[in-house]
Design an enzyme around this catalytic site. Structure first.
Site, short mmCIF file in Angstrom:
data_model
loop_
_atom_site.label_atom_id
_atom_site.label_comp_id
_atom_site.label_asym_id
_atom_site.label_seq_id
_atom_site.Cartn_x
_atom_site.Cartn_y
_atom_site.Cartn_z
N CYS A 79 40.02 39.87 39.03
CA CYS A 79 38.95 39.94 38.03
C CYS A 79 38.81 38.61 37.26
CB CYS A 79 39.18 41.14 37.12
SG CYS A 79 37.67 41.72 36.38
N HIS A 163 40.65 45.74 39.90
CA HIS A 163 41.99 45.73 39.27
C HIS A 163 43.02 46.51 40.08
CE1 HIS A 163 41.08 43.90 35.32
NE2 HIS A 163 39.85 44.30 35.60
N GLU A 165 46.06 46.42 39.96
CA GLU A 165 47.25 46.72 39.15
C GLU A 165 47.08 48.00 38.34
OE1 GLU A 165 44.90 44.70 38.41
OE2 GLU A 165 44.62 44.53 36.25
N1 GLN Z 1 34.35 40.21 32.15
C1 GLN Z 1 35.59 39.51 32.17
C2 GLN Z 1 35.37 38.01 32.17
O1 GLN Z 1 34.30 37.55 32.39
C3 GLN Z 1 36.44 39.89 33.34
C4 GLN Z 1 36.78 41.33 33.20
C5 GLN Z 1 38.15 41.67 33.65
O2 GLN Z 1 38.98 40.84 33.96
N2 GLN Z 1 38.40 42.95 33.62
O3 GLN Z 1 36.30 37.30 31.93
#
Ligand code: GLN
Length: 188
Positions: A79, A163, A165
């Protein structure tokens, strides 16, 4: 597997504890990383999800930017961690990412993902997830959602827009630890 691999987890903001728990469960030794010198003697590195702007700011503040760029071992980015590795940030991963690009109504959702080479789908938890809008020629797509890549590999880099994890399914981390083992063999 010989000695437990030592896996650093960038621990400045975000889901680093959850990654540590999965890695421990899989027999690796997680090490929280907040200083450049802590990247020495690691077999791999995880850059967790969280808020990429906050993580990037702290990475710069702690002088970690060049250290992460110079880290030559496998890296798992999830992410926000994927955003950090992209062309616009650390520039290690040849992808272009659009942040928070799954729209407001469906900012967070779960979906079953088909995983290359596996019979069972992988449950993906997406939280204000980045969308991969362009990939370079070295990038291999390992899972898609509605025809768009969500799990990708470029050499020793493995990245997910979701995610892994946050579920009990450890297959993404297992794949990462396989990369780590392969690299250790090459070095041995
Ligand atoms: N929206 C977050 C960002 O732009 C990423 C979201 C996440 O890691 N769950 O950093």
């Amino acid at each position: 597997m010989g000695e437990a691999p030592r896996i650093g987890i960038l621990a400045v903001q975000g889901n680093f504890r959850e990654h540590a728990a999965v890695l421990r469960r899989l027999g690796a030794e997680p090490v929280e990383v907040r200083k450049p010198e802590q990247l020495e003697q690691l077999d791999g590195l995880v850059i967790p999800g969280g808020e990429s702007t906050a993580i990037m700011r702290l990475v710069r503040l702690y002088g970690l930017e060049d250290a992460i760029r110079g880290f030559a071992r496998p890296v798992l980015g999830t992410c926000a961690g994927m955003i950090l590795l992209d062309r616009e940030h650390l520039g290690l991963l040849d992808v272009e990412v659009a942040r928070n690009a799954y729209g407001r109504q469906v900012a967070s959702f779960e979906a079953d993902l088909e995983l290359a080479g596996e019979e069972w789908p992988l449950r993906g938890v997406f939280i204000r997830a980045p969308r991969v809008v362009e990939t370079g020629p070295e990038v291999e797509v390992l899972a898609e959602l509605d025809g768009e890549p969500v799990l990708l590999r470029q050499g020793r880099l493995l990245v997910a827009s979701f995610h892994p994890e946050l579920t009990d399914d450890t297959r993404v981390h297992e794949r990462f630890l396989e990369l780590v083992e392969e690299e250790r063999h090459v070095r041995a």
